[in-house]
Design a protein around this motif. Sequence first.
Motif, short mmCIF file in Angstrom:
data_model
loop_
_atom_site.label_atom_id
_atom_site.label_comp_id
_atom_site.label_asym_id
_atom_site.label_seq_id
_atom_site.Cartn_x
_atom_site.Cartn_y
_atom_site.Cartn_z
N HIS A 45 -64.34 65.85 160.18
CA HIS A 45 -64.10 66.97 159.27
C HIS A 45 -63.91 66.46 157.85
N GLY A 46 -64.71 65.47 157.49
CA GLY A 46 -64.59 64.93 156.14
C GLY A 46 -63.65 63.73 156.12
N PRO A 47 -63.57 63.05 155.00
CA PRO A 47 -62.74 61.86 154.90
C PRO A 47 -61.26 62.18 155.03
N ASP A 48 -60.54 61.26 155.63
CA ASP A 48 -59.10 61.48 155.74
C ASP A 48 -58.44 61.25 154.38
N VAL A 49 -57.14 61.50 154.32
CA VAL A 49 -56.44 61.45 153.03
C VAL A 49 -56.51 60.07 152.41
N SER A 50 -56.36 59.02 153.22
CA SER A 50 -56.35 57.66 152.69
C SER A 50 -57.68 57.30 152.05
N ARG A 51 -58.79 57.56 152.77
CA ARG A 51 -60.10 57.19 152.25
C ARG A 51 -60.47 58.04 151.04
N GLU A 52 -60.18 59.32 151.10
CA GLU A 52 -60.49 60.18 149.97
C GLU A 52 -59.64 59.80 148.76
N GLY A 53 -58.42 59.38 149.01
CA GLY A 53 -57.56 58.94 147.92
C GLY A 53 -58.13 57.73 147.21
N VAL A 54 -58.69 56.80 147.98
CA VAL A 54 -59.29 55.61 147.38
C VAL A 54 -60.50 56.01 146.54
N GLN A 55 -61.31 56.93 147.05
CA GLN A 55 -62.46 57.39 146.28
C GLN A 55 -62.02 58.00 144.95
N ARG A 56 -60.97 58.80 144.99
CA ARG A 56 -60.50 59.44 143.76
C ARG A 56 -59.89 58.43 142.80
N ASP A 57 -59.37 57.32 143.33
CA ASP A 57 -58.85 56.27 142.46
C ASP A 57 -59.98 55.48 141.80
N ILE A 58 -61.08 55.30 142.53
CA ILE A 58 -62.23 54.58 141.98
C ILE A 58 -62.95 55.42 140.94
N LEU A 59 -62.94 56.74 141.13
CA LEU A 59 -63.73 57.65 140.30
C LEU A 59 -63.49 57.47 138.80
N PRO A 60 -62.25 57.49 138.29
CA PRO A 60 -62.07 57.38 136.84
C PRO A 60 -62.55 56.04 136.28
N PHE A 93 -73.71 52.31 155.93
CA PHE A 93 -73.76 53.75 156.21
C PHE A 93 -74.40 54.02 157.58
N HIS A 94 -73.96 53.23 158.58
CA HIS A 94 -74.41 53.48 159.96
C HIS A 94 -73.74 54.71 160.54
N VAL A 95 -72.43 54.81 160.34
CA VAL A 95 -71.64 55.90 160.93
C VAL A 95 -71.54 57.06 159.94
N SER A 96 -71.22 56.76 158.71
CA SER A 96 -71.11 57.79 157.68
C SER A 96 -72.39 57.83 156.86
N LYS A 97 -72.47 58.77 155.94
CA LYS A 97 -73.63 58.93 155.07
C LYS A 97 -73.16 58.97 153.62
N PRO A 98 -74.06 58.66 152.68
CA PRO A 98 -73.66 58.76 151.26
C PRO A 98 -73.14 60.15 150.90
N SER A 99 -73.65 61.16 151.56
CA SER A 99 -73.19 62.52 151.27
C SER A 99 -71.76 62.78 151.74
N ASP A 100 -71.20 61.85 152.53
CA ASP A 100 -69.80 61.98 152.95
C ASP A 100 -68.82 61.53 151.87
N LEU A 101 -69.33 60.89 150.83
CA LEU A 101 -68.48 60.57 149.69
C LEU A 101 -68.15 61.85 148.94
N ILE A 102 -67.04 61.85 148.21
CA ILE A 102 -66.69 63.05 147.47
C ILE A 102 -67.78 63.31 146.42
N PRO A 103 -68.10 64.58 146.15
CA PRO A 103 -69.23 64.90 145.25
C PRO A 103 -69.13 64.23 143.89
N GLU A 104 -67.92 64.15 143.33
CA GLU A 104 -67.78 63.57 142.00
C GLU A 104 -68.22 62.10 141.98
N LEU A 105 -67.86 61.37 143.06
CA LEU A 105 -68.22 59.96 143.13
C LEU A 105 -69.71 59.80 143.40
N GLN A 106 -70.27 60.67 144.22
CA GLN A 106 -71.71 60.62 144.45
C GLN A 106 -72.47 60.75 143.14
#
Length: 463
Positions: free
Chosen positions: A288-303, A330-343
């Motif tokens: 159901h999408g990235p968990d809080v930890s992984r999404e948090g890391v993406q949002r930290d990388i974004l800026p 990206f065997h298990v996940s896909k690039p589209s599973d990254l948050i839209p802003e980071l994509q």
Amino acid sequence: MTIHLPARLDERTAAGGLSPREIVQELDRFVVGQDKAKRAVAVALRNRIRRQALSPEMAAEVTPKNILMIGPTGVGKTEIARRLAHLSGSPFLKVEASKFTEVGYVGRDVESMVRDLVSVAVELVRREKQEEVRERAQRNVEEQLLDLLLPPQRTPEPEDGAEQSRPRDAFQATREKLREQLRQGALDHRQVEVEVRDRSVPSFQILSSQGVEEMDVNMKDLLPGLFGGRTRRRRFTIPEAREVLQKEEESRLVDAEEVARLAVTRVQEAGIIFIDEMDKIAGREGGHGPDVSREGVQRDILPIVEGTTVSTKFGTVRTDHILFIAAGAFHVSKPSDLIPELQGRFPIRVELTPLTFEDLVRILREPKGALLSQYTALLSTEDVDLTFTDDAVEEMARCAMLVNDQTENIGARRLATILETVLEDVSFEGGSAGPRTVRIDADEVRRRLSGLVKDQDLSRFIL
């Protein structure tokens, strides 16, 4: 594998002499295949050169087109990025996105990648500046060694000018004789006492209040008056003393503030950060999408990828024009599973293809510093003339393909393991049996690998 990058931009590249086609040709010398990825990074590098020719107002608006490389492990993603940085002389840093998911690696700690890149740039610029002052430092060190071998003596000034010049002339003549012997190495057995800076200064690691960030704090930075000027005397042979004094003299002649300023500029204008394992912080397929930890890391990388200011001990750094190259299987996940802003911050996507049998054969033979040439050169130092037949090379490539298919596919990295297994006895014996010629053919490869390749359980642990 550690790649030592050049200290300055390649003159032809900096002058705009390398076209994207020529950049790809340079990359072809080290990386087999993956033409799409090479073309993408070549255009990214060329656009940096093009940007330098723009007006300052327009150049400020042109940001790097960051790249997302998609492909299995061991197919050349990291090597392409490393070689691109090597070719351009850019400060280069590789980080693993998965490290930021560990406890204590969330929040502002993601900024550590920029700080580490600045440290890399500082070392590059320092080596460049040391190269510029090397001849001057060598001349100064020679004079210092002569002063240690023949200390200047004060003599009372006689009334007669002619009498005054005789001791000085004799001293100078003796000094010149010592200089000649010093250059010829005739005094290398002599020992001298050298005053060196004491580097045994305590350092600590502290935890910042904004997360668990490790910061090396050197006491000489906090108390420069207490530790900064402390020295001690040590005895060295002439060659050892020359090396110690050379480092001290180069450090003295190089302006640390200028090094820091140039390093920050180089990071801002030409830095490259390679973020590996990007798929590890993306959402899982079927979830159901990235968990809080992984999404948090993406949002930290974004800026950082978007462009922000990061404070470092060498000054503040803007990340707007740093080139970011991300990669993942990206065997298990896909690039589209990254948050839209980071994509959106990685507009260029290239897919790297799995290595074929022909690719593995070429990897063994063709690249500069290929595996076969490495082992041949290593054993030649002990008078072992190592040769491989064509069928032996093909058999090793075939075995690598087979094991990759049966177990975990680690791409070209499998070749190093296979070569170590094939050459185990030869490497162990080395030159102990005297000068000799060793010829590796397909039969020898099959003899060494057949049992391991057939036994899948065993090959998982050995190959």
